[in-house]
Design a protein around this motif. Structure first.
Motif, PDB file in Angstrom:
ATOM      1  N   MET A   1      53.174  13.355 -26.928  1.00  8.85           N
ATOM      2  CA  MET A   1      53.369  14.808 -26.842  1.00  8.85           C
ATOM      3  C   MET A   1      52.579  15.477 -27.973  1.00  8.85           C
ATOM      4  O   MET A   1      52.719  15.103 -29.138  1.00  8.85           O
ATOM      5  CB  MET A   1      54.863  15.153 -26.964  1.00  8.85           C
ATOM      6  N   ASN A   2      51.724  16.450 -27.626  1.00  7.70           N
ATOM      7  CA  ASN A   2      50.921  17.114 -28.643  1.00  7.70           C
ATOM      8  C   ASN A   2      51.783  18.030 -29.500  1.00  7.70           C
ATOM      9  O   ASN A   2      52.948  18.297 -29.186  1.00  7.70           O
ATOM     10  CB  ASN A   2      49.758  17.883 -28.002  1.00  7.70           C
ATOM     11  N   PHE A   3      51.174  18.504 -30.575  1.00 14.08           N
ATOM     12  CA  PHE A   3      51.917  19.305 -31.558  1.00 14.08           C
ATOM     13  C   PHE A   3      52.488  20.575 -30.939  1.00 14.08           C
ATOM     14  O   PHE A   3      53.652  20.920 -31.174  1.00 14.08           O
ATOM     15  CB  PHE A   3      50.994  19.657 -32.730  1.00 14.08           C
ATOM     16  N   PHE A   4      51.701  21.275 -30.136  1.00 13.17           N
ATOM     17  CA  PHE A   4      52.151  22.562 -29.565  1.00 13.17           C
ATOM     18  C   PHE A   4      53.324  22.354 -28.602  1.00 13.17           C
ATOM     19  O   PHE A   4      54.306  23.110 -28.622  1.00 13.17           O
ATOM     20  CB  PHE A   4      50.982  23.234 -28.842  1.00 13.17           C
ATOM     21  N   ALA A   5      53.225  21.305 -27.770  1.00 13.08           N
ATOM     22  CA  ALA A   5      54.312  21.016 -26.821  1.00 13.08           C
ATOM     23  C   ALA A   5      55.588  20.646 -27.570  1.00 13.08           C
ATOM     24  O   ALA A   5      56.697  21.098 -27.211  1.00 13.08           O
ATOM     25  CB  ALA A   5      53.902  19.900 -25.874  1.00 13.08           C
ATOM     26  N   ARG A   6      55.455  19.826 -28.621  1.00 15.50           N
ATOM     27  CA  ARG A   6      56.609  19.455 -29.437  1.00 15.50           C
ATOM     28  C   ARG A   6      57.228  20.683 -30.090  1.00 15.50           C
ATOM     29  O   ARG A   6      58.458  20.808 -30.163  1.00 15.50           O
ATOM     30  CB  ARG A   6      56.179  18.428 -30.481  1.00 15.50           C
ATOM     31  N   LEU A   7      56.380  21.591 -30.567  1.00 20.24           N
ATOM     32  CA  LEU A   7      56.875  22.822 -31.185  1.00 20.24           C
ATOM     33  C   LEU A   7      57.682  23.652 -30.186  1.00 20.24           C
ATOM     34  O   LEU A   7      58.758  24.170 -30.517  1.00 20.24           O
ATOM     35  CB  LEU A   7      55.697  23.637 -31.729  1.00 20.24           C
ATOM     36  N   ILE A   8      57.184  23.763 -28.962  1.00 25.44           N
ATOM     37  CA  ILE A   8      57.887  24.530 -27.918  1.00 25.44           C
ATOM     38  C   ILE A   8      59.246  23.902 -27.615  1.00 25.44           C
ATOM     39  O   ILE A   8      60.268  24.597 -27.495  1.00 25.44           O
ATOM     40  CB  ILE A   8      57.038  24.610 -26.632  1.00 25.44           C
ATOM     41  N   ASP A  10      61.032  21.945 -29.605  1.00 27.76           N
ATOM     42  CA  ASP A  10      61.900  22.128 -30.782  1.00 27.76           C
ATOM     43  C   ASP A  10      62.479  23.544 -30.823  1.00 27.76           C
ATOM     44  O   ASP A  10      63.670  23.743 -31.128  1.00 27.76           O
ATOM     45  CB  ASP A  10      61.116  21.856 -32.069  1.00 27.76           C
ATOM     46  N   ILE A  11      61.647  24.525 -30.523  1.00 22.11           N
ATOM     47  CA  ILE A  11      62.128  25.920 -30.489  1.00 22.11           C
ATOM     48  C   ILE A  11      63.181  26.089 -29.394  1.00 22.11           C
ATOM     49  O   ILE A  11      64.195  26.765 -29.588  1.00 22.11           O
ATOM     50  CB  ILE A  11      60.942  26.890 -30.268  1.00 22.11           C
ATOM     51  N   ALA A  12      62.941  25.446 -28.248  1.00 26.37           N
ATOM     52  CA  ALA A  12      63.905  25.525 -27.138  1.00 26.37           C
ATOM     53  C   ALA A  12      65.252  24.938 -27.541  1.00 26.37           C
ATOM     54  O   ALA A  12      66.308  25.513 -27.267  1.00 26.37           O
ATOM     55  CB  ALA A  12      63.349  24.810 -25.917  1.00 26.37           C
ATOM     56  N   TYR A  13      65.219  23.766 -28.216  1.00 28.98           N
ATOM     57  CA  TYR A  13      66.461  23.151 -28.691  1.00 28.98           C
ATOM     58  C   TYR A  13      67.145  24.042 -29.734  1.00 28.98           C
ATOM     59  O   TYR A  13      68.379  24.181 -29.724  1.00 28.98           O
ATOM     60  CB  TYR A  13      66.177  21.775 -29.291  1.00 28.98           C
ATOM     61  N   PHE A  14      66.374  24.630 -30.604  1.00 31.26           N
ATOM     62  CA  PHE A  14      66.935  25.483 -31.655  1.00 31.26           C
ATOM     63  C   PHE A  14      67.652  26.699 -31.056  1.00 31.26           C
ATOM     64  O   PHE A  14      68.778  27.021 -31.452  1.00 31.26           O
ATOM     65  CB  PHE A  14      65.814  25.951 -32.593  1.00 31.26           C
ATOM     66  N   ILE A  99      65.456  25.070 -18.992  1.00 36.55           N
ATOM     67  CA  ILE A  99      64.420  24.516 -18.112  1.00 36.55           C
ATOM     68  C   ILE A  99      63.473  23.620 -18.903  1.00 36.55           C
ATOM     69  O   ILE A  99      63.134  22.507 -18.466  1.00 36.55           O
ATOM     70  CB  ILE A  99      63.643  25.668 -17.426  1.00 36.55           C
ATOM     71  N   ILE A 100      63.038  24.077 -20.081  1.00 38.24           N
ATOM     72  CA  ILE A 100      62.115  23.288 -20.911  1.00 38.24           C
ATOM     73  C   ILE A 100      62.785  22.005 -21.393  1.00 38.24           C
ATOM     74  O   ILE A 100      62.203  20.916 -21.348  1.00 38.24           O
ATOM     75  CB  ILE A 100      61.629  24.129 -22.101  1.00 38.24           C
ATOM     76  N   ILE A 101      64.046  22.125 -21.845  1.00 33.18           N
ATOM     77  CA  ILE A 101      64.774  20.944 -22.330  1.00 33.18           C
ATOM     78  C   ILE A 101      64.992  19.940 -21.205  1.00 33.18           C
ATOM     79  O   ILE A 101      64.810  18.725 -21.384  1.00 33.18           O
ATOM     80  CB  ILE A 101      66.116  21.375 -22.955  1.00 33.18           C
ATOM     81  N   ALA A 102      65.394  20.445 -20.032  1.00 33.84           N
ATOM     82  CA  ALA A 102      65.627  19.550 -18.893  1.00 33.84           C
ATOM     83  C   ALA A 102      64.346  18.822 -18.492  1.00 33.84           C
ATOM     84  O   ALA A 102      64.368  17.615 -18.195  1.00 33.84           O
ATOM     85  CB  ALA A 102      66.171  20.357 -17.715  1.00 33.84           C
TER      86      ALA A 102
END
Length: 521
Positions: A1-8, A10-14, A99-102
């Motif tokens: 998973m690239n940095f930007f996808a991981r950031l998205i 992480d933000i979704a989980y937060f 949706i992103i987390i799922a």
């Protein structure tokens, strides 16, 4: 998973785990969608007032000069309020974070790299499904008058009237009932459309070349056909030729058929949904109650208990999965629902607060297994509500206690105690049997001995109950927690005791009056 996808992700989980964010979103969801939310009715009322105000202002503008501040209020203030509501509904329609987390968890479980583009496509699809829904389109059209430079768009104020379907539950009920006959209405519309089209063409062909006919264009023919098939018959456009009048007769017959068919569809839809509509209304009324007793099961014991509670002007709600018993409860004048008291979904559908609304839950099924199961179900929802249960077999007492019953009623205990006193007296047994079956209009009633009564009436012999043709069956002594059958005359009366008396209800009432008068004297 690239940095930007991981950031998205992480933000979704937060955001998803943020209590403040979820609390705010839940509040606005309840305010806009949850009919059980206490503030929703006030919000709906406000929006209905704004809708009617905007329409009244539009009507006033036709022939009168409206003050500038009223125009400003209508064009800007009301439109901005509707715009904010639209944005809030867009927000709560679906959860982007979920949706992103799922999607992330799904890809991780399958051992493949998280696809951010697919997650974004799912988000867009979810949001577009809201944007193109019928109610969302109406909400969007209601905002268009904000762009008042285009005068035509101000006519979209009228679309705000359709927003009433969102706020008035009666409109929602009406539309949901009619939606059950969607296929029939589509077939009816197709039939009417074919009749209108064919008759319009026929009348135009037969009437257009006649100088005396008001039908000069195909639009005139279409207008005539719609007016005729709807059986309105304004009379401004009529067929003058013989052929045209023959067509008119067929169209009139078709119009009557369409109206009759429409009426039958609407009536059948409401007939089929009548019980459901009544049940919905009952549930809404139950949710408004402050305190009531909830009786689970409606068999012989429950019927007698319900009668006593109803007689004392206490609100009683009955739940039973058996249709015949529910019908019996309704005949007895009780509020009854055909729901399984042992199913958690029943209480979710009713939407009551067991801890605050219910005085006590009475599990009165004449089956210990059913009462245990009902108790466990209620305890899984609320740990504190008071539960009283009927016990049929004393071997199941511990099971009911472990399930969470606060008080157990064992009718055979009282029957056995009375039987000891009546051994060898068959006539007395017949009397008890007659009382149980409610023969001869004789009743068993309880009379509380309060502080004032215990001070003025010390012994049983001072009651003078025989003077009123009332039999004292026994006394329940509160301090000893025992029932004394057929007490002797020298038995003392103490505050908190209960007198169990037998007699006709009229005589019992007179006896109670006598006791209170004696206290006053």
């Amino acid at each position: 998973m690239n940095f930007f996808a991981r950031l998205i992700v992480d933000i979704a989980y937060f955001i998803h785990t943020s209590d403040a964010y979820q609390h705010k979103k839940r509040f606005f969801y309840d305010l806009l969608e949850n009919n059980r939310f206490k503030y929703k009715k006030f919000f709906d009322f406000l929006m209905i007032i704004l809708i009617f105000l905007s329409v009244f202002i539009l009507i006033a503008e036709v022939k009168h000069e409206v003050p500038q501040y009223i125009k400003f209020f209508n064009i800007y203030v009301i439109s901005i309020i509707f715009f904010i509501e639209y944005i809030l509904r867009f927000w709560i329609s679906s959860s982007v974070c979920e949706i992103i987390i799922a999607k992330s968890e799904h890809d991780t479980m399958l051992g493949r790299e998280f696809s951010l583009s697919r997650a974004i496509l799912k988000v867009i699809k979810a949001k577009l499904s809201f944007i193109f829904s019928f109610k969302a389109i109406i909400d969007l059209l209601a905002i268009l008058p904000f762009f008042h430079e285009l005068r035509l768009l101000r006519l979209f104020v009228l679309f705000r009237v359709f927003k009433l379907f969102r706020y008035a539950t009666s409109f929602q009920t009406f539309s949901s009932v009619l939606s059950t006959k969607k296929f029939e209405f589509i077939m009816l519309l197709m039939f009417a459309s074919i009749v209108v089209f064919v008759s319009s063409v026929l009348v135009y062909v037969m009437e257009a070349n006649n100088p005396d006919s008001p039908v000069n264009t195909l639009f005139d023919a279409l207008y005539w056909s719609i007016v005729t098939i709807s059986t309105v018959g304004y009379g401004d456009v009529t067929a003058v030729t013989t052929e045209g009048r023959i067509v008119a007769m067929f169209v009139i017959i078709a119009g009557v058929s369409v109206l009759a068919f429409t009426t039958s569809i609407v009536v059948s839809a409401f007939t089929e949904k009548l019980d459901e509509i009544k049940e919905t209304k009952i549930i809404e009324d139950i949710r408004k109650l402050k305190k009531f007793y909830l009786i689970c099961g409606y068999e012989h014991v429950a019927q007698e208990v319900a009668k006593k509670l109803a007689h004392s002007m206490t609100t009683v709600i009955v739940l039973d999965e058996d249709e015949h018993r529910i019908a019996h409860a309704k005949r007895d004048g009780l509020v009854a629902l055909n729901y399984d008291p042992g199913d958690t979904q029943s209480y979710k559908k009713i939407g009551i607060e067991l801890g605050t609304q219910v005085k006590s839950v009475l599990c009165l099924r004449e089956s210990d297994v059913e009462n245990v199961y009902t108790t466990l179900t209620i305890r899984s929802i609320n740990k504190d509500v008071n539960i009283v249960s009927l016990l049929m077999d004393d071997t199941n007492r511990k099971k009911l206690s472990f399930a969470g019953v606060n008080e157990i009623l064992y009718p055979k205990g009282l029957v056995g105690m009375i039987s000891k006193e009546l051994i060898g007296r068959p006539v007395a047994f017949e009397v008890i049997h007659a009382l149980r079956n409610d023969y001869y209009g004789v009743n068993i009633e309880e009379i509380l001995v309060d502080d004032r009564m215990s001070q003025k009436i010390v012994y049983v012999k001072e009651l003078n109950n025989t003077k009123f043709r009332v039999v004292l069956l026994g006394i329940y002594k509160k301090d000893k927690k025992r029932f004394f059958f057929n007490p002797i005359d020298e038995t003392t009366l103490e505050s908190g005791d209960y007198l169990l008396v037998i007699g006709k209800i009229i005589f019992i009432k007179e006896f109670e009056k006598y006791l209170h008068k004696k206290i006053k004297s």
